[in-house]
Design an enzyme around this catalytic site. Structure first.
Site, PDB file in Angstrom:
ATOM      1  N   ILE B  38     -17.582  15.864 -14.555  1.00 44.89           N
ATOM      2  CA  ILE B  38     -17.090  15.854 -15.937  1.00 44.89           C
ATOM      3  C   ILE B  38     -15.789  15.050 -15.996  1.00 44.89           C
ATOM      4  CG2 ILE B  38     -16.076  17.344 -17.731  1.00 44.89           C
ATOM      5  CD1 ILE B  38     -18.181  19.455 -16.859  1.00 44.89           C
ATOM      6  N   ASP B  39     -15.753  14.031 -16.842  1.00 48.39           N
ATOM      7  CA  ASP B  39     -14.548  13.196 -16.919  1.00 48.39           C
ATOM      8  C   ASP B  39     -13.509  13.854 -17.833  1.00 48.39           C
ATOM      9  OD1 ASP B  39     -15.295  12.619 -19.555  1.00 48.39           O
ATOM     10  OD2 ASP B  39     -16.197  10.692 -19.023  1.00 48.39           O
ATOM     11  N   SER B  40     -12.317  13.248 -17.874  1.00 50.03           N
ATOM     12  CA  SER B  40     -11.206  13.904 -18.560  1.00 50.03           C
ATOM     13  C   SER B  40     -11.453  14.013 -20.069  1.00 50.03           C
ATOM     14  CB  SER B  40      -9.905  13.150 -18.284  1.00 50.03           C
ATOM     15  OG  SER B  40     -10.009  11.827 -18.766  1.00 50.03           O
ATOM     16  N   SER B  42     -14.438  14.331 -21.571  1.00 54.95           N
ATOM     17  CA  SER B  42     -15.387  15.432 -21.779  1.00 54.95           C
ATOM     18  C   SER B  42     -14.694  16.770 -21.568  1.00 54.95           C
ATOM     19  CB  SER B  42     -16.558  15.319 -20.807  1.00 54.95           C
ATOM     20  OG  SER B  42     -17.405  14.282 -21.198  1.00 54.95           O
ATOM     21  N   MET B  43     -13.786  16.817 -20.587  1.00 54.69           N
ATOM     22  CA  MET B  43     -13.084  18.077 -20.304  1.00 54.69           C
ATOM     23  C   MET B  43     -12.273  18.513 -21.527  1.00 54.69           C
ATOM     24  SD  MET B  43     -12.834  20.338 -17.962  1.00 54.69           S
ATOM     25  CE  MET B  43     -11.835  21.817 -17.789  1.00 54.69           C
TER      26      MET B  43
END
Lengths: 415, 81
Positions: B38-40, B42-43
């Site tokens: 999960i990329d930043s 999406s986080m």
């Protein structure tokens, strides 16, 4: 280096077909794409125009839920069209293209207008914390080009020509330059637009650009007709795979046509109105023919810009008349916006797809709603049934013009 | 106030909505970045959706400490208490 560029793949999602075979079948039959808008916001904002040419097939059928969520509709349409073109070119297998020799040139007129304005609503109603973190990559106009480069694996640049309604055709120009100069072997190019939103409708209506034939949407887009009263806003995307001839032949690809030439000029006249005598358009047309090594007499078909506005259609005729002179009487002209509506930055791409198919199949698509041809525009307009184009080498011209005085013309030649 | 099992289930739904990952893959010991990829961006979307779903505040400076799914579940449970 001056290499030949050929077209090996086509893709589209449009108001008259969600893929290229359906688009082509409907374009030959004459199919009005405009329909009444059923969204609540039409009445809520009392929009003066209550119809548009919306996509005939929802893109949700070909994208995942997560793709839909992370892409503005502008990007969704572009990706759907690009994937179709890529598969049509037979390039879906691993290792068929060197990523470092593969570029994208994909234009849009406006960009992610839905994302921008939905985000503004969210900010005002719910505060900054609820503004989606994906807002910027979704609204940026280079979003479609970037998403396509990610999706298909293009590493030789992902560029976004932006010139209003000429964007799609400027993308063709860029693709031709990239192939001719040897900067790329394969380019996916095209245009996309998703601006059927109350703000663009209100804005285009405010400048008196849209047809108000609210009671008869299917008859509203009527290029060259004496009773034309504006364009019909459309949405969708078109995509073409352009390859160097050498690259296409080496892999035994089917070649639809040669992208033979291109010309781009600017009017430097008025921010929206075309120069009344069509001088800028004529210069683009001459430049495109010269770039193709073709004479005006070689041209066998024109897909005109012809948006159905009172002020726009005649200057384009004057431009063609000045370049083709007497030969214009022997050139069947199709105004396919009568069917598709005006897809703004995607229109040049859709009409490129139609022009390529016209030289490939030897048939010119029809213009609908031409009941009383404007006597000031005496041309051979294809109406009723598709026109058979002559055997032998066929040359088609596609014109696109945009607000800002942008003129772009592409030339396609049968192979 | 939800128990930790309910928080995990709710979080898994949010992750599924955002990334398409199956809810069963969202397990307590999984790292958001290393295991779930999960990329930043999406986080941040997941965090904001979790705030709304569980009616808690997750300060931006706290997000970097939420390395595993368990970190997030524990934080949300404590914030609700």
């Amino acid at each position: 280096m001056n290499r030949t560029a050929v077209i090996t793949g086509l893709g589209a999602t449009t108001p008259i077909g969600g893929d290229v075979p359906t688009l082509w079948r409907n374009a030959l039959a004459g199919t009005p794409g405009a329909r009444p808008l059923e969204q609540d916001w039409v009445a809520e904002y009392e929009l003066p125009v209550t119809f548009a040419a919306q996509l005939s097939s929802p893109v949700a059928d070909s994208l995942t839920k997560v793709e839909m969520k992370r892409m503005d509709p502008t990007t969704q349409y572009g990706v759907v069209a690009a994937r179709e073109a890529w598969a049509d070119a037979g390039l879906t297998g691993e290792g068929t293209v060197d990523p470092d020799r593969f570029a994208v040139a994909f234009g849009t007129g406006i960009g992610g207008v839905w994302t921008l304005l939905d985000g503004w609503d969210t900010l005002r109603n719910k505060g900054p914390r609820r503004v989606l973190p994906m807002t910027v990559p979704m609204l940026m106009p280079n979003g479609p080009a970037a998403a396509i480069s990610l999706d298909l694996g293009a590493r030789a640049g992902a560029r976004t020509p932006v010139s209003a309604c000429a964007s799609g055709t400027e993308a063709m120009d860029l693709a031709l330059q990239l192939i001719r100069s040897g900067q790329a072997d394969v380019v996916v190019c095209g245009g996309t637009e998703a601006a059927i939103h109350p703000l663009p409708i209100a804005a285009f209506a405010a400048m008196q650009a849209l047809s108000r034939r609210n009671d008869e949407p299917e008859r509203a887009s009527r290029p060259y007709d004496s009773d034309r009263d504006g364009f019909v806003l459309g949405e969708g995307a078109g995509a073409l795979v352009i390859e160097s001839e050498e690259h296409a032949r080496a892999r035994g690809a089917r070649v639809y046509a040669e992208l033979a030439g291109s010309g781009v000029t600017s009017d430097s006249y008025h921010i929206t109105a075309p120069e009344a005598e069509g001088l800028g358009a004529a210069r683009a047309l001459r430049a495109a023919l010269e770039s193709a090594g073709a004479s005006p007499e070689d041209v066998s078909h024109v897909n005109a810009h012809a948006t159905s506005t009172p002020v726009g259609d005649r200057p384009e005729y004057l431009a063609m008349k000045s370049v083709f002179a007497g030969h214009l009487d022997s050139v069947p002209v199709s105004a396919t916006k009568s069917q598709t509506g005006h897809l703004l930055g995607a229109s040049g791409a859709i009409e490129s797809v139609l022009s390529v198919l016209a030289v490939y199949h030897g048939q010119a698509p029809v213009t609908i709603n031409l009941e009383n041809q404007d006597p000031e525009i005496p041309m051979d307009v294809v109406t009723g049934t598709p026109r058979q184009l002559p055997e032998g080498q066929r040359v088609a011209v596609n014109n696109s013009f945009g607000f800002g005085g942008h003129n772009a013309v592409s030339v396609f030649r049968s192979v | 106030m939800a128990d930790k099992e309910a928080i995990l289930a709710g979080l898994a739904e949010i992750v599924n909505e955002e990334t398409g990952l199956e809810t069963e893959e969202v397990q307590l010991e999984k790292s958001f970045t290393d295991d779930l990829d999960i990329d930043s961006i999406s986080m941040m979307t997941i965090v904001v959706n979790a705030e709304e779903k569980f009616d808690v505040k997750i300060p931006d400076e706290e997000v970097k400490n939420l390395k595993t799914v368990n970190d997030a579940v524990e934080f949300i449970a404590a914030a609700q208490a």
